[in-house]
Design a protein around this motif. Structure first.
Motif, mmCIF file in Angstrom:
data_model
loop_
_atom_site.group_PDB
_atom_site.id
_atom_site.type_symbol
_atom_site.label_atom_id
_atom_site.label_comp_id
_atom_site.label_asym_id
_atom_site.label_seq_id
_atom_site.Cartn_x
_atom_site.Cartn_y
_atom_site.Cartn_z
ATOM 1 N N THR A 22 -19.531 165.232 25.736
ATOM 2 C CA THR A 22 -18.182 165.774 25.580
ATOM 3 C C THR A 22 -17.299 164.896 24.709
ATOM 4 N N ARG A 23 -17.750 163.686 24.394
ATOM 5 C CA ARG A 23 -16.931 162.757 23.616
ATOM 6 C C ARG A 23 -17.804 161.960 22.660
ATOM 7 N N SER A 24 -17.165 161.438 21.629
ATOM 8 C CA SER A 24 -17.832 160.539 20.690
ATOM 9 C C SER A 24 -17.252 159.150 20.871
ATOM 10 N N SER B 158 -15.826 150.857 21.900
ATOM 11 C CA SER B 158 -15.879 151.554 23.192
ATOM 12 C C SER B 158 -16.863 150.845 24.112
ATOM 13 N N PHE C 10 -19.927 154.653 27.573
ATOM 14 C CA PHE C 10 -20.743 155.512 26.736
ATOM 15 C C PHE C 10 -22.188 155.085 26.916
ATOM 16 N N ASP D 237 -11.665 163.326 32.407
ATOM 17 C CA ASP D 237 -10.974 162.165 31.851
ATOM 18 C C ASP D 237 -11.447 160.854 32.468
ATOM 19 N N VAL E 275 -11.509 169.304 31.486
ATOM 20 C CA VAL E 275 -11.703 168.041 30.790
ATOM 21 C C VAL E 275 -11.957 166.935 31.802
ATOM 22 N N LYS F 282 -15.894 155.517 19.980
ATOM 23 C CA LYS F 282 -15.179 154.903 18.867
ATOM 24 C C LYS F 282 -15.595 153.431 18.823
#
Length: 79
Positions: free
Chosen positions: A56-58, A63, A27, A17, A15, A60
């Motif tokens: 790997t992420r969405s 953000s 993002f 981070d 992961v 929010k």
């Protein structure tokens, strides 16, 4: 002879981070049709700013967004 079970917490070492460097995590804007493919298949996408990475992420609401991607996106919207 006995077998002993040692419990250890589940850790996902792959992961990302965002703590590998001092830059804050942003993002990026990418082509919408490439997002799902990248998330499922692990392929890389190219952001408007040129950054290449797997999704790997969405994001929010609220953000942080890459300033370069945002600037490029705004110029494309005006066209």
């Amino acid at each position: 002879m006995q077998t002993q079970t040692i419990d250890r917490p589940e850790v996902d070492e792959d992961v990302d981070d965002g703590t590998d460097d001092d830059r804050p995590m942003f993002f990026h804007y990418v082509k919408k049709d490439k997002i799902a493919e990248s998330a499922v298949m692990g392929t890389h996408v190219v952001a408007l700013c040129g950054e290449v990475f797997p999704v790997t992420r969405s994001p929010k609401p609220g953000s942080p967004v890459c300033a370069d991607c945002k600037r490029i996106y705004e110029t494309l919207k005006k066209s």
